[in-house]
Motif scaffolding. Structure first.
Motif, PDB file in Angstrom:
ATOM      1  N   HIS A  21       0.592  -1.135  -0.152  1.00 39.54           N
ATOM      2  CA  HIS A  21      -0.108  -0.026  -0.014  1.00 39.54           C
ATOM      3  C   HIS A  21       0.694   1.162   0.057  1.00 39.54           C
ATOM      4  O   HIS A  21       0.751   1.990  -0.685  1.00 39.54           O
ATOM      5  CB  HIS A  21      -1.018  -0.086   1.280  1.00 39.54           C
ATOM      6  CG  HIS A  21      -2.339  -0.609   0.942  1.00 39.54           C
ATOM      7  ND1 HIS A  21      -3.388  -0.123   1.091  1.00 39.54           N
ATOM      8  CD2 HIS A  21      -2.373  -2.207   0.757  1.00 39.54           C
ATOM      9  CE1 HIS A  21      -4.289  -1.086   0.792  1.00 39.54           C
ATOM     10  NE2 HIS A  21      -3.768  -2.193   0.696  1.00 39.54           N
ATOM     11  N   LYS A  22       2.123   1.117   0.897  1.00 41.39           N
ATOM     12  CA  LYS A  22       2.812   2.421   0.903  1.00 41.39           C
ATOM     13  C   LYS A  22       3.554   2.648  -0.278  1.00 41.39           C
ATOM     14  O   LYS A  22       3.816   4.016  -0.658  1.00 41.39           O
ATOM     15  CB  LYS A  22       3.666   2.492   2.239  1.00 41.39           C
ATOM     16  CG  LYS A  22       2.973   2.505   3.524  1.00 41.39           C
ATOM     17  CD  LYS A  22       4.014   2.431   4.746  1.00 41.39           C
ATOM     18  CE  LYS A  22       4.148   3.817   5.144  1.00 41.39           C
ATOM     19  NZ  LYS A  22       4.916   3.869   6.463  1.00 41.39           N
ATOM     20  N   CYS A  27       4.435   6.709  -4.262  1.00 35.95           N
ATOM     21  CA  CYS A  27       4.553   6.517  -5.798  1.00 35.95           C
ATOM     22  C   CYS A  27       3.430   7.788  -6.344  1.00 35.95           C
ATOM     23  O   CYS A  27       3.876   8.853  -6.600  1.00 35.95           O
ATOM     24  CB  CYS A  27       4.394   5.475  -6.568  1.00 35.95           C
ATOM     25  SG  CYS A  27       5.106   5.278  -8.068  1.00 35.95           S
ATOM     26  N   ALA A  28       2.213   7.781  -5.742  1.00 34.63           N
ATOM     27  CA  ALA A  28       1.194   8.375  -6.104  1.00 34.63           C
ATOM     28  C   ALA A  28       1.597   9.823  -5.681  1.00 34.63           C
ATOM     29  O   ALA A  28       1.196  10.656  -6.328  1.00 34.63           O
ATOM     30  CB  ALA A  28      -0.115   7.962  -5.645  1.00 34.63           C
ATOM     31  N   GLN A  29       1.810   9.917  -4.433  1.00 36.29           N
ATOM     32  CA  GLN A  29       1.887  11.346  -3.715  1.00 36.29           C
ATOM     33  C   GLN A  29       3.143  11.937  -4.595  1.00 36.29           C
ATOM     34  O   GLN A  29       2.944  13.086  -4.863  1.00 36.29           O
ATOM     35  CB  GLN A  29       2.271  10.967  -2.294  1.00 36.29           C
ATOM     36  CG  GLN A  29       1.225  10.661  -1.382  1.00 36.29           C
ATOM     37  CD  GLN A  29       1.368  10.405   0.119  1.00 36.29           C
ATOM     38  OE1 GLN A  29       2.663  10.806   0.641  1.00 36.29           O
ATOM     39  NE2 GLN A  29       0.830   9.834   0.558  1.00 36.29           N
ATOM     40  N   ILE A 149      -3.261  11.459 -18.032  1.00 34.10           N
ATOM     41  CA  ILE A 149      -1.658  11.642 -18.018  1.00 34.10           C
ATOM     42  C   ILE A 149      -1.115  11.178 -16.719  1.00 34.10           C
ATOM     43  O   ILE A 149      -0.167  10.339 -16.616  1.00 34.10           O
ATOM     44  CB  ILE A 149      -0.978  12.883 -18.729  1.00 34.10           C
ATOM     45  CG1 ILE A 149      -1.575  12.974 -20.179  1.00 34.10           C
ATOM     46  CG2 ILE A 149       0.486  12.810 -18.515  1.00 34.10           C
ATOM     47  CD1 ILE A 149      -0.947  14.152 -20.906  1.00 34.10           C
ATOM     48  N   MET A 150      -1.632  11.619 -15.677  1.00 34.63           N
ATOM     49  CA  MET A 150      -1.229  11.428 -14.299  1.00 34.63           C
ATOM     50  C   MET A 150      -1.139  10.024 -13.955  1.00 34.63           C
ATOM     51  O   MET A 150      -0.566   9.373 -13.574  1.00 34.63           O
ATOM     52  CB  MET A 150      -1.927  12.303 -13.392  1.00 34.63           C
ATOM     53  CG  MET A 150      -1.070  13.012 -12.465  1.00 34.63           C
ATOM     54  SD  MET A 150      -1.656  14.404 -11.725  1.00 34.63           S
ATOM     55  CE  MET A 150      -3.320  14.111 -11.216  1.00 34.63           C
ATOM     56  N   MET A 151      -2.330   9.632 -14.221  1.00 31.25           N
ATOM     57  CA  MET A 151      -2.684   8.053 -14.010  1.00 31.25           C
ATOM     58  C   MET A 151      -1.691   7.103 -14.790  1.00 31.25           C
ATOM     59  O   MET A 151      -1.333   6.150 -14.252  1.00 31.25           O
ATOM     60  CB  MET A 151      -4.130   7.656 -14.236  1.00 31.25           C
ATOM     61  CG  MET A 151      -4.967   7.919 -13.083  1.00 31.25           C
ATOM     62  SD  MET A 151      -4.478   7.023 -11.600  1.00 31.25           S
ATOM     63  CE  MET A 151      -4.433   5.278 -12.128  1.00 31.25           C
ATOM     64  N   ALA A 152      -1.541   7.376 -16.048  1.00 32.46           N
ATOM     65  CA  ALA A 152      -0.696   6.898 -16.992  1.00 32.46           C
ATOM     66  C   ALA A 152       0.615   6.784 -16.303  1.00 32.46           C
ATOM     67  O   ALA A 152       1.477   5.718 -16.397  1.00 32.46           O
ATOM     68  CB  ALA A 152      -0.906   7.257 -18.446  1.00 32.46           C
ATOM     69  N   GLU A 153       1.244   7.841 -15.947  1.00 38.37           N
ATOM     70  CA  GLU A 153       2.364   8.110 -15.467  1.00 38.37           C
ATOM     71  C   GLU A 153       2.659   7.045 -14.243  1.00 38.37           C
ATOM     72  O   GLU A 153       3.462   6.365 -13.882  1.00 38.37           O
ATOM     73  CB  GLU A 153       2.740   9.442 -15.114  1.00 38.37           C
ATOM     74  CG  GLU A 153       3.732   9.691 -14.207  1.00 38.37           C
ATOM     75  CD  GLU A 153       5.195   9.780 -15.062  1.00 38.37           C
ATOM     76  OE1 GLU A 153       5.125   9.693 -16.143  1.00 38.37           O
ATOM     77  OE2 GLU A 153       6.056   9.897 -14.392  1.00 38.37           O
TER      78      GLU A 153
END
Ligand code: HAM
Length: 453
Positions: A21-22, A27-29, A149-153
């Motif tokens: 999870h972390k 990575c998302a943050q 784009i952010m999600m794809a990244e």
């Protein structure tokens, strides 16, 4: 079996799962931060009315899935089933949407637990975790594109490769949805004697929501229903074309799914879902979804501000892509072994001074946590040396740091390499900074320049 079990559909996230999870969270943050999104922390409880107004009265979430109760002041409250409504409420309440013309857009993100009383099954929980992003103040397709784009990244950084599908659709503006709703209602009315009381009510109150029905008996009727594409307004069609062009430019593969309507009422124009794509016979799961909601800010009492966003389902993603995540539970870098009374009395204080030296050698500024610090675990108990070393081995520690009477007399520590075939080493403990530096070298850390406090 223990006397108390967690509530059905509500899970504990165990230490080894937390690591995965972390990994996704951090990575998302990092990506959200790199795209200029600011974190907002939203409450878990809101007035029920907020969700009714935004998600919609006649939706599965509001009708069946919210945990709702009256508090002792007789206010009807619900555990949040999603984050967009709260984010919009907070943005209006605290004036975060003022001056958007001068300042450009307001970009916010949030994360945390959400609650829906759905039927528990794989990837569907009653408490689940989302990371959500919302962008306010831009009506053009570039804002939707930025989110995708952010999600794809993110998916690329998480090494998911092409093991997913992005589906997109447009719902048109509110007027085209209204016209489509009328056409759907007309169509479903023809089958009214085949419909249950619940579905008949939906046809009257919110015909679009009949399309979400999972009832197998309805699937043929739904498949032949009018399609939204035939009722779209020109501006929405152009918006959608622009988005598709942008996705092409950004080399993001997608599929247009003209039947996607989403289960929440606030959407207009763009909607999208990221689905798992594994073996052909495996069911697909949506692990991220979102879209544009141009009317919601005004509907909740703010100005007419266009907005778009998504929410990424963490638990579902981790359960689907577990093998893509390299996360492994952390193991100690150093296991501190103490033998004899003097060592057991003095080494805890010594370790505190070592930690301070290691902190000074790190890159963190005062007040910041230094995440690069080695993990040092202290053996608790007065077992023999061999027992303590066995424990270090079991925990897969890299080094054992031994303090026995001999070491205490010589004011030294013995470093034993647990995973490598290297001779053990003695280090003086008279100068803590020197000791910390030697320890880092044994761990093959790049020893930074000596920094005095
Ligand atoms: P949603 O489609 O309801 O959208 O949820 C987004 C994601 O949360 C889903 O794709 C799924 O991964 C995860 N999720 C939802 N329910 C569950 C569940 N019961 N168990 C596990 N995971 C679940 C929203 O929530 C919107 N607020 C998204 C949005 C943001 N639209 C605009 N801005």
């Amino acid at each position: 079996m223990s006397k108390f079990q967690s509530v059905r559909g509500i899970h504990d996230i165990l230490p080894e799962q937390v690591v995965a999870h972390k990994q996704v969270e951090s990575c998302a943050q990092a990506i959200l931060q790199a795209f200029g999104y600011q974190e907002i922390r939203l409450p878990i409880l809101e007035k029920t009315e907020l969700f009714k107004r935004s998600i919609g009265d006649v939706t599965d979430i509001v009708e069946k899935e919210m945990y709702t109760f009256k508090d002792s002041g007789d206010t009807l409250l619900s555990l949040r089933p999603e984050g967009t409504a709260s984010c919009v409420r907070a943005a209006i309440q605290h004036g975060l949407l003022g001056g958007l013309l001068e300042k450009g857009q307001q970009r916010l993100w949030y994360s945390g637990p959400f609650f829906r009383r759905e039927r528990p099954q794989r990837g569907r929980y009653r408490q689940f975790y989302q990371i959500g992003a919302e962008i306010f103040g831009h009506a053009g397709a570039e804002a939707d594109l930025e989110l995708l784009i952010m999600m794809a990244e993110l998916l690329q950084r998480l090494d998911v490769g092409d093991a997913y599908t992005l589906e997109i659709n447009t719902l048109g503006d509110l007027e085209s949805r209204r016209r489509y709703g009328l056409a759907l209602a007309d169509y479903f009315q023809k089958f009214s004697h085949d419909l249950s009381e619940e579905v008949r009510l939906r046809v009257e109150r919110n015909p679009l929501r009949v399309l979400d029905s999972k009832d197998p008996a309805l699937q043929d009727i739904i498949a032949a229903a009018p399609v939204l594409g035939d009722y779209l307004d020109k501006a929405s069609v152009d918006h959608f074309a622009q988005l598709q062009e942008g996705l092409g430019e950004a080399k993001i593969a997608y599929r247009h799914n003209p039947r996607m309507v989403r289960g929440l009422d606030y959407y207009s124009r763009t909607v999208f879902e990221f689905l798992s794509r594994r073996e052909a016979e495996e069911p697909q799961y949506t692990f991220c979804a979102g879209g544009r909601y141009d009317g919601l800010v005004e509907q909740l009492g703010g100005r007419a501000i266009p907005a778009s966003g998504f929410a990424f389902g963490l638990d579902r993603f981790v359960s689907l892509y577990r093998e893509h995540l390299q996360a492994t539970a952390s193991t100690p870098d150093v296991y501190v072994v103490c033998v004899g009374e003097q060592a057991r009395r003095e080494v805890p204080g010594l370790m505190r001074r070592i930690q301070a030296s290691l902190y000074r050698m790190g890159t963190a500024r005062p007040g910041q946590a230094d995440t690069r610090r080695p993990q040092i675990v202290f053996h608790l108990g007065d077992e023999k040396l061999t027992t303590q070393l066995k424990k270090a081995n079991k925990l897969n520690a890299r080094l054992a740091l031994i303090f026995a009477q001999d070491e205490m007399d010589a004011q030294q520590a013995t470093v034993k390499f647990m995973r490598e075939d290297k001779a053990q080493k003695r280090i003086s403990i008279e100068d803590m900074d020197y000791f910390a530096q030697q320890l880092l070298q044994c761990l093959c850390y790049n020893t930074p320049l000596h920094k005095k406090e």
